[in-house]
Write an enzyme that holds these catalytic residues in place. Structure first.
Site, PDB file in Angstrom:
ATOM      1  N   THR A 121      81.944 -22.274 -15.443  1.00  0.00           N
ATOM      2  CA  THR A 121      83.335 -22.662 -15.724  1.00  0.00           C
ATOM      3  C   THR A 121      83.474 -24.151 -15.420  1.00  0.00           C
ATOM      4  OG1 THR A 121      84.070 -20.456 -15.119  1.00  0.00           O
ATOM      5  CG2 THR A 121      85.740 -22.200 -15.120  1.00  0.00           C
ATOM      6  N   PHE A 150      83.709 -14.380 -18.975  1.00  0.00           N
ATOM      7  CA  PHE A 150      84.933 -13.709 -18.512  1.00  0.00           C
ATOM      8  C   PHE A 150      84.648 -12.464 -17.679  1.00  0.00           C
ATOM      9  CE2 PHE A 150      86.013 -16.134 -22.294  1.00  0.00           C
ATOM     10  CZ  PHE A 150      87.147 -16.823 -21.871  1.00  0.00           C
ATOM     11  N   ALA A 253     100.957  -6.264  -6.145  1.00  0.00           N
ATOM     12  CA  ALA A 253     101.184  -7.213  -5.044  1.00  0.00           C
ATOM     13  C   ALA A 253     100.118  -6.964  -3.984  1.00  0.00           C
ATOM     14  CB  ALA A 253     102.575  -6.982  -4.456  1.00  0.00           C
ATOM     15  N   GLY A 254      99.853  -7.960  -3.173  1.00  0.00           N
ATOM     16  CA  GLY A 254      98.820  -7.784  -2.156  1.00  0.00           C
ATOM     17  C   GLY A 254      98.817  -8.902  -1.153  1.00  0.00           C
ATOM     18  N   CYS A 261      86.565 -17.603  -8.166  1.00  0.00           N
ATOM     19  CA  CYS A 261      87.082 -18.151  -9.426  1.00  0.00           C
ATOM     20  C   CYS A 261      88.534 -18.601  -9.367  1.00  0.00           C
ATOM     21  CB  CYS A 261      86.878 -17.134 -10.545  1.00  0.00           C
ATOM     22  SG  CYS A 261      85.129 -16.904 -10.929  1.00  0.00           S
TER      23      CYS A 261
HETATM   24  P1  NAD Z   1      76.738 -18.416  -7.556  1.00  0.00           P
HETATM   25  O1  NAD Z   1      77.021 -19.359  -6.447  1.00  0.00           O
HETATM   26  O2  NAD Z   1      76.667 -16.959  -7.271  1.00  0.00           O
HETATM   27  O3  NAD Z   1      75.366 -18.819  -8.273  1.00  0.00           O
HETATM   28  C1  NAD Z   1      75.006 -20.119  -8.591  1.00  0.00           C
HETATM   29  C2  NAD Z   1      73.494 -20.256  -8.451  1.00  0.00           C
HETATM   30  O4  NAD Z   1      73.082 -21.522  -8.974  1.00  0.00           O
HETATM   31  C3  NAD Z   1      72.992 -20.195  -7.017  1.00  0.00           C
HETATM   32  O5  NAD Z   1      72.047 -19.149  -6.886  1.00  0.00           O
HETATM   33  C4  NAD Z   1      72.355 -21.573  -6.781  1.00  0.00           C
HETATM   34  O6  NAD Z   1      71.221 -21.524  -5.935  1.00  0.00           O
HETATM   35  C5  NAD Z   1      71.967 -21.955  -8.200  1.00  0.00           C
HETATM   36  N1  NAD Z   1      71.736 -23.390  -8.410  1.00  0.00           N
HETATM   37  C6  NAD Z   1      72.441 -24.441  -7.936  1.00  0.00           C
HETATM   38  N2  NAD Z   1      71.900 -25.605  -8.373  1.00  0.00           N
HETATM   39  C7  NAD Z   1      70.839 -25.287  -9.139  1.00  0.00           C
HETATM   40  C8  NAD Z   1      69.882 -26.044  -9.877  1.00  0.00           C
HETATM   41  N3  NAD Z   1      69.934 -27.385  -9.913  1.00  0.00           N
HETATM   42  N4  NAD Z   1      68.931 -25.387 -10.558  1.00  0.00           N
HETATM   43  C9  NAD Z   1      68.878 -24.019 -10.531  1.00  0.00           C
HETATM   44  N5  NAD Z   1      69.743 -23.262  -9.852  1.00  0.00           N
HETATM   45  C10 NAD Z   1      70.715 -23.879  -9.158  1.00  0.00           C
HETATM   46  O7  NAD Z   1      77.852 -18.708  -8.660  1.00  0.00           O
HETATM   47  P2  NAD Z   1      78.491 -17.662  -9.708  1.00  0.00           P
HETATM   48  O8  NAD Z   1      79.540 -16.868  -9.042  1.00  0.00           O
HETATM   49  O9  NAD Z   1      77.394 -16.993 -10.450  1.00  0.00           O
HETATM   50  O10 NAD Z   1      79.252 -18.693 -10.685  1.00  0.00           O
HETATM   51  C11 NAD Z   1      78.540 -19.531 -11.584  1.00  0.00           C
HETATM   52  C12 NAD Z   1      79.535 -20.148 -12.552  1.00  0.00           C
HETATM   53  O11 NAD Z   1      80.134 -19.120 -13.352  1.00  0.00           O
HETATM   54  C13 NAD Z   1      80.700 -20.871 -11.881  1.00  0.00           C
HETATM   55  O12 NAD Z   1      81.052 -21.978 -12.660  1.00  0.00           O
HETATM   56  C14 NAD Z   1      81.802 -19.845 -11.890  1.00  0.00           C
HETATM   57  O13 NAD Z   1      83.090 -20.432 -11.883  1.00  0.00           O
HETATM   58  C15 NAD Z   1      81.547 -19.145 -13.208  1.00  0.00           C
HETATM   59  N6  NAD Z   1      82.051 -17.769 -13.272  1.00  0.00           N
HETATM   60  C16 NAD Z   1      81.907 -16.933 -12.221  1.00  0.00           C
HETATM   61  C17 NAD Z   1      82.355 -15.624 -12.305  1.00  0.00           C
HETATM   62  C18 NAD Z   1      82.227 -14.690 -11.126  1.00  0.00           C
HETATM   63  O14 NAD Z   1      82.858 -13.628 -11.159  1.00  0.00           O
HETATM   64  N7  NAD Z   1      81.443 -14.999 -10.115  1.00  0.00           N
HETATM   65  C19 NAD Z   1      82.934 -15.167 -13.498  1.00  0.00           C
HETATM   66  C20 NAD Z   1      83.039 -16.033 -14.573  1.00  0.00           C
HETATM   67  C21 NAD Z   1      82.582 -17.340 -14.458  1.00  0.00           C
END
Ligand code: NAD
Length: 436
Positions: A121, A150, A253-254, A261
């Protein structure tokens, strides 16, 4: 297709596994050696229902592998997903250092055409920044597309395999075509693949999360009003949710929204607006309301005990920011527990999956048990903070017998106030204190 997914977290691991499941060859790469060692040893670093089994199957069928060698993963792939974190920076903006670090690595290891997909994101304009970073390192051909994700933790596999829609921001029609092909197996029920420009795709993700967070904060304020005017929040929710224009989802509500996110994404949109000389007034309020909401249950606890909880013992049921995940990032439970500890209370907490993660945030400042009834032993009150199914129908007589005082602070409105009160408990909910 040979695909590399860079960043093997909650998103990268699900995305990689699901694309492997549809027959692609996937390498998931991450700089976290421990995470990759665990995955290569047959373990899984996160809790996500159904994921472990799917990983095992795709690894066994040699469609899915894990590495810390990001450079090699880039060289071997034609399509590269960037799925690293975009945490909140000090000024509220999304911190792009990890995304741009990956873009550099991609640029340095280009050996032919690559399609680079922004899955993280990211703020409007990031696809162009990623493209500029890659272009500064190579003269090979490539495209960058935005493909926001999403999925929701807890139902991530279903969300990814059966999306409501797929959003693709691509300037180049050939790049869009590759993405269409990749997603075709997931949209067989005629769900749309929406092709748009990268800027619109980037903003779509933030707009969706911001609107959902707005609904939550709005309903939390309605709940606070219910408590003050003697209305029943559950009744009001039902009354408005049956209006087809409003719908029933996200009307609960909570104790405030949390997770990795909503908090950072809402702040990032507000910051983007400010950077463009625009005050996004609603989102500033959404953030403020959420912060206030996290303290609302603590205020109820303090009021019940006449402002003094020193020496009181509280049972906390639920630590993760929502059910069916072990994710503790920005979990409201942390704010609530820290406030009660600061006021001199002691806490024993339970959670079906998040205890290990919680220990990383709270250490030994609270007690932990994986048995809800044990947490309640000798407690002055029970605080329900995450609505795991396991907590929905406890044996209230046993619960009452184990507690020092039968008091429930229901931070998720899980219990029926009338029924709990019938069983001899003092009950507080969020917007349900009228007892109606
Ligand atoms: P996360 O922290 O679980 O995972 C990110 C991973 O990236 C980590 O394992 C980290 O070690 C790795 N990383 C960092 N720098 C790196 C590099 N240079 N090379 C290789 N790996 C590297 O994050 P997440 O929750 O999976 O979220 C990732 C993205 O997706 C974010 O932008 C988040 O906003 C978006 N997103 C998350 C969700 C969710 O529910 N978690 C849903 C939709 C979108």
């Amino acid at each position: 297709m040979r695909i590399a997914v860079i960043g093997t977290g909650y998103v990268g691991l699900v995305v990689g596994t699901c694309f492997a499941e549809t027959g692609n060859t996937i390498v998931c790469a991450d700089v976290d050696q421990k995470k990759i060692d665990l995955l290569n040893g047959g373990g899984i670093p996160i809790y996500e229902p159904g994921l472990e089994e799917l990983i095992r199957r795709n690894v066994a069928e040699e469609r899915l592998s894990f590495t810390t060698d990001v450079a090699q993963a880039v060289k071997d792939a034609t399509v590269i997903f960037i799925a690293v974190g975009t945490p909140q920076g000090d000024d509220g903006s999304a911190d792009l250092q990890y995304v741009l670090a990956v873009a550099s690595t991609i640029g340095e290891n280009m050996n032919g055409y690559k399609l680079v997909v922004d899955k993280s994101t990211v703020p409007v304009g990031t696809a162009r920044k990623v493209a500029a970073t890659i272009a500064s390192k190579t003269s090979e051909q490539f495209d960058v597309v935005s493909n926001p994700e999403f999925l929701k933790e807890g139902t991530a596999l279903d969300d990814f395999m059966k999306p409501d829609r797929v959003v693709i921001g691509a300037d180049d029609p050939r790049a869009a075509e590759i993405m269409r092909e990749l997603y075709a197996p997931f949209v067989r029920t005629n769900k749309p693949i929406l092709i748009m420009d990268p800027e619109s795709a980037e903003l779509t993700k933030y707009a969706a999360n911001s609107l959902l967070a707005t609904r939550i904060s709005f309903m939390n304020e309605i709940a606070q009003l219910c408590d003050r005017v003697g209305a029943s929040f559950s009744k009001v929710r039902e009354g408005i949710g049956t209006d087809a224009r409003l719908g029933t989802s996200f009307l609960f509500a909570g104790v405030g929204y949390g997770g990795s996110c909503f908090p950072k994404d809402v702040r990032a949109v507000a910051k983007t607006a400010r950077d463009h000389d625009f005050e996004f007034k609603i989102l500033d309020a959404v953030v403020d309301v959420n912060e206030r909401q996290k303290s609302y249950l603590v205020e109820k606890v303090m009021r019940h005990y006449g402002g003094d909880v020193a020496g009181k013992r509280f049972a906390v049921w639920g630590l993760s920011f929502k059910p069916r995940t072990d994710d503790m990032r920005e979990a409201p439970s942390l704010t609530i527990i820290n406030a009660l500890l600061a006021a001199g209370a002691t806490i024993v907490a339970t959670d079906p999956e998040a205890i290990e993660e919680a220990k990383r945030h709270l250490g030994d400042r609270i007690g932990y048990t994986n048995k809800p009834m044990e947490a309640a032993d000798g407690a002055n009150a029970l605080l329900l903070l995450t609505e795991w199914n396991e907590f929905r129908n406890p044996d209230f007589d046993q619960l009452k017998g184990r507690m020092q005082e039968p008091v429930i602070f229901d931070g998720r409105n899980v219990y029926s106030p009338a029924r709990v009160r019938e069983r001899g408990f003092t009950y507080y909910g969020i917007g349900n204190d009228s007892g109606k």
